[in-house]
Design a protein around this motif. Structure first.
Motif, short mmCIF file in Angstrom:
data_model
loop_
_atom_site.label_atom_id
_atom_site.label_comp_id
_atom_site.label_asym_id
_atom_site.label_seq_id
_atom_site.Cartn_x
_atom_site.Cartn_y
_atom_site.Cartn_z
N ALA A 199 -6.48 49.68 -37.99
CA ALA A 199 -5.64 50.20 -37.01
C ALA A 199 -5.99 51.76 -37.33
N LEU A 200 -5.73 52.20 -35.94
CA LEU A 200 -5.72 53.76 -35.89
C LEU A 200 -4.27 54.27 -35.15
N VAL A 206 -0.21 52.65 -31.84
CA VAL A 206 -0.99 52.18 -32.86
C VAL A 206 -2.17 51.15 -32.27
N HIS A 207 -3.55 51.63 -32.13
CA HIS A 207 -4.56 51.05 -31.84
C HIS A 207 -5.00 49.80 -32.95
N PHE A 208 -5.26 48.43 -32.31
CA PHE A 208 -5.76 47.66 -33.57
C PHE A 208 -7.27 47.00 -33.14
N TYR A 209 -7.87 46.93 -34.31
CA TYR A 209 -9.22 46.60 -34.29
C TYR A 209 -9.47 45.55 -35.34
N TYR A 210 -10.45 45.01 -35.23
CA TYR A 210 -11.13 44.12 -36.27
C TYR A 210 -12.60 44.32 -36.78
N ALA A 211 -12.78 44.27 -38.03
CA ALA A 211 -14.24 44.24 -38.36
C ALA A 211 -14.68 42.91 -38.48
N ALA A 247 -8.77 53.29 -25.16
CA ALA A 247 -8.54 53.36 -26.92
C ALA A 247 -9.93 53.86 -27.35
N PRO A 248 -9.58 54.56 -28.56
CA PRO A 248 -10.64 55.47 -29.09
C PRO A 248 -11.74 54.36 -29.81
N THR A 249 -12.91 54.90 -29.42
CA THR A 249 -14.10 54.16 -30.02
C THR A 249 -14.20 54.02 -31.20
N PRO A 250 -14.27 52.69 -32.02
CA PRO A 250 -14.06 52.81 -33.39
C PRO A 250 -15.43 53.18 -34.30
#
Ligand SMILES: Cc1cc2nc3c(=O)[nH]c(=O)nc-3n(C[C@H](O)[C@H](O)[C@H](O)COP(=O)(O)O)c2cc1C
Length: 263
Positions: A199-200, A206-211, A247-250
């Motif tokens: 998350a960022l 809060v932006h949610f991502y997954y690896a 959303a920000p690029t991860p």
């Protein structure tokens, strides 16, 4: 026990007392299923299925589960929204069960599908992907102890390796208004304890991502987001989820899922 304590104390239970649960407890579980919603859409079905242990029949879990006669069945569609919703919805049921004194264990790999699938049919596009025993915990068998040890169930990744603020190299400060909700996310269960959530924090969003780790990493991240959201709700914070085009690029191979903005 409040929801924060339930999230901190919950662990997967694979060994049950073999006595089943009361009609009232079963009705409460059905009530939890009916109440478990999701803002992410998709197609998800959750059911409870009773097996008769006295008949000697045991649905196949490769020795992983002992003494359970009641299982949740979780079917969902092949798309990302369905997997995210499945994790988000069913973890609510898991936490409510723990709160009511009942143990559970998400099982996505170690079960024989045909044993659980027998007599069931699902809405178009959905498939049975997870089963989950529920009941009163008994002392863990050696198999359960080995299973926990094998995937390091007690451990979680360091907070600062998962959650960031402003950019993807700055840790979230302990004073940050989202710190506790992200810490609860960190404690969530995941398949093989893979903890794919990231998350960022940017301001009140809060932006949610997954690896990506496996085909169920999105489901796992839905579980983590449930812990985040329950913490927000516990503190009476209102907010909404939306998938943002900005959303920000991860970094690395992380994939963006959704963003939460507190109002
Ligand atoms: C989606 C999902 C699938 C899982 N599949 C299995 C499984 O097939 N077999 C198993 O023994 N445990 C399974 N688990 C349990 C995890 O191993 C466990 O949640 C993790 O090791 C963390 O331990 P804890 O739940 O006790 O905190 C699964 C958990 C999740 C969330």
């Amino acid at each position: 026990m409040n929801i924060i304590e339930a999230m901190k104390e919950r662990r997967s239970v694979r060994t049950f007392d073999g006595k089943g649960i009361s009609a009232d407890q079963k009705a409460a579980l059905e009530h939890s299923i009916a109440g478990a919603g999701s803002p992410f859409g998709g197609s998800v079905t959750i059911r409870l299925k009773q097996f008769d242990l006295k008949s000697g029949y045991r649905p196949g879990t490769y020795g992983m589960i002992r003494g359970a006669e009641l299982f949740f069945l979780l079917a969902f569609g092949p798309d990302e929204a369905s997997a995210l919703s499945a994790g988000f919805r069913f973890e609510q049921v898991v936490l409510e069960a723990w709160h009511a004194g009942l143990g559970t264990c998400w099982i996505a790999g170690t079960f024989k599908g045909s044993d659980f699938q027998h007599g069931e049919s699902w809405p178009t596009g959905e498939e049975l992907k997870v089963v989950c025993p529920v009941g009163i915990a008994a002392a863990p068998t050696l198999t359960e102890k080995i299973a926990r040890f094998a995937v390091g169930s007690k451990n979680r990744k360091p907070f600062d390796s998962l959650f960031f603020s402003g950019d993807f190299s700055t840790p979230v400060s302990p004073d940050d208004t989202f710190h506790e909700a992200l810490e609860m996310m960190r404690l969530a269960p995941s398949s093989t304890n893979s903890q794919p959530w990231r998350a960022l924090v940017t301001g009140s969003t809060v932006h949610f991502y997954y690896a990506p780790k496996s085909s169920i990493s999105v489901l796992d991240t839905g579980i983590g987001i449930r812990h985040f959201y329950d913490t927000e709700q516990f503190h009476s914070h209102a907010g909404i989820f939306a998938r943002l085009t900005s959303a920000p690029t991860p970094p690395d191979n992380w994939k963006y899922l959704t963003s939460y903005t507190r109002r």
